[in-house]
Design a protein around this motif. Structure first.
Motif, short mmCIF file in Angstrom:
data_model
loop_
_atom_site.label_atom_id
_atom_site.label_comp_id
_atom_site.label_asym_id
_atom_site.label_seq_id
_atom_site.Cartn_x
_atom_site.Cartn_y
_atom_site.Cartn_z
N PHE A 44 -11.95 3.10 1.74
CA PHE A 44 -11.76 1.79 1.12
C PHE A 44 -10.75 1.89 -0.02
CE2 PHE A 44 -13.31 -0.98 -2.38
CZ PHE A 44 -13.20 -2.23 -1.79
N VAL A 45 -10.94 2.87 -0.89
CA VAL A 45 -10.04 3.04 -2.03
C VAL A 45 -8.65 3.47 -1.56
CG1 VAL A 45 -9.59 4.38 -4.13
CG2 VAL A 45 -11.89 3.48 -3.67
N LYS A 46 -8.60 4.39 -0.61
CA LYS A 46 -7.30 4.84 -0.08
C LYS A 46 -6.50 3.64 0.39
CE LYS A 46 -4.48 6.28 3.40
NZ LYS A 46 -3.86 5.44 4.40
N ASP A 47 -7.14 2.74 1.12
CA ASP A 47 -6.45 1.58 1.66
C ASP A 47 -6.10 0.54 0.59
OD1 ASP A 47 -6.43 2.68 4.19
OD2 ASP A 47 -8.19 1.56 4.87
N MET B 95 1.61 -4.04 -2.21
CA MET B 95 0.17 -4.14 -2.02
C MET B 95 -0.18 -5.53 -1.51
SD MET B 95 -2.49 -2.57 -4.75
CE MET B 95 -1.32 -2.08 -5.95
N ARG B 96 -1.18 -5.58 -0.63
CA ARG B 96 -1.61 -6.86 -0.09
C ARG B 96 -2.23 -7.73 -1.20
NH1 ARG B 96 -3.09 -2.67 2.75
NH2 ARG B 96 -5.26 -2.77 2.20
N ALA B 97 -2.07 -9.04 -1.08
CA ALA B 97 -2.51 -9.97 -2.13
C ALA B 97 -4.00 -9.86 -2.44
CB ALA B 97 -2.15 -11.41 -1.73
N GLN B 98 -4.85 -9.75 -1.40
CA GLN B 98 -6.29 -9.65 -1.64
C GLN B 98 -6.63 -8.37 -2.40
OE1 GLN B 98 -7.87 -9.88 2.35
NE2 GLN B 98 -8.38 -12.03 2.12
N VAL B 99 -5.95 -7.29 -2.09
CA VAL B 99 -6.19 -6.02 -2.77
C VAL B 99 -5.76 -6.13 -4.23
CG1 VAL B 99 -5.50 -3.60 -2.86
CG2 VAL B 99 -6.01 -4.66 -0.67
N PHE C 90 -4.78 1.48 -2.33
CA PHE C 90 -3.63 2.00 -3.06
C PHE C 90 -2.46 2.42 -2.18
CE2 PHE C 90 -6.99 2.14 -6.11
CZ PHE C 90 -6.37 1.83 -7.30
N TRP C 91 -2.74 2.68 -0.91
CA TRP C 91 -1.68 3.13 -0.02
C TRP C 91 -1.76 2.35 1.30
CZ3 TRP C 91 -4.51 6.95 -2.75
CH2 TRP C 91 -3.76 7.65 -3.71
N ASP C 92 -0.65 2.32 1.99
CA ASP C 92 -0.58 1.71 3.30
C ASP C 92 -1.47 2.48 4.27
OD1 ASP C 92 0.81 -0.33 4.94
OD2 ASP C 92 1.53 1.44 6.02
N GLU C 93 -2.03 1.80 5.26
CA GLU C 93 -2.95 2.46 6.19
C GLU C 93 -2.30 3.58 6.99
OE1 GLU C 93 -2.97 -0.51 10.05
OE2 GLU C 93 -4.52 -0.77 8.53
N GLU C 94 -0.99 3.59 7.12
CA GLU C 94 -0.31 4.66 7.85
C GLU C 94 0.22 5.77 6.95
OE1 GLU C 94 -0.10 5.30 11.19
OE2 GLU C 94 -1.62 3.73 11.23
#
Length: 139
Positions: free
Chosen positions: A70-73, A1-5, A75-79
Motif C-alpha cells: 500500500f505504501v509502496k504504491d 502521483m495520483r490525485a487520490q494518493v 510513493f512509486w509507480d506500480e511498475e
C-alpha cells in the motif's frame, strides 16, 4: 502521483512541530495515514543523496506485506521496483522496533531475478495450493 494518493498523504501530513513540512511539499515529510488493514501507519519519506527512502511503522507491530505494498504504491509507480534491505549485522540501525524501510536508488535500476525463480508465473495462490497438495499426495 495520483490525485487520490496526494490527497491522502496531504491529509495525513504533519504540519506542526519538529518534523513539520509545508502543505504541497510533495512526497517528502512525515505522514499519519490509515492503512488497508485498519492500523494507522506512520510514514516518513525523504530523498537522501542518491536514494529515495520511505520508513513505515505502526504502534504495536511491524507493518505487514499488504501495508508495505500500500505504501509502496503511494510513493512509486506500480511498475517501479523498490526494495527492503537486510544489511550486514554490523550496519544495522534500529531506532524503532516496529519500523520497516523501502529504498530506491535514484541513478540506477535495481537488478531483479527472473519471476520464475519465485514461483510458477501466472498461477493463482489457490491453484498453487491445489498443485502443491497434489504433489505432496504423490510424494
Amino acid at each position: 502521483m495520483r490525485a487520490q494518493v496526494v490527497d491522502k498523504l496531504e491529509a495525513g501530513r504533519v504540519q506542526h512541530g519538529r518534523f513539520a513540512t509545508a502543505p504541497g511539499s510533495g512526497p517528502c515529510g512525515l505522514f499519519f495515514v490509515q492503512g488497508p488493514c485498519g492500523c494507522e501507519l506512520k510514514i516518513s519519506a525523504f530523498v537522501r543523496p542518491g536514494w529515495e527512502h520511505v520508513a513505515v511503522s505502526t504502534p504495536r507491530r511491524c507493518p505487514n506485506w499488504e501495508e508495505m505494498c500500500f505504501v509502496k504504491d503511494m510513493f512509486w509507480d506500480e511498475e517501479e521496483c523498490v526494495m527492503q534491505l537486510h544489511p550486514p549485522h554490523s550496519r544495522y540501525v534500529n531506532n524503532s522496533r516496529y519500523c520497516l524501510h523501502l529504498w530506491r536508488p535514484i541513478y540506477r535500476d535495481i537488478p531483479m531475478p527472473s519471476p520464475s525463480f519465485v514461483g510458477v508465473v501466472g498461477l493463482s495462490p489457490s491453484d498453487a495450493a491445489t498443485l502443491f497438495a497434489r504433489m505432496s499426495a504423490t510424494a
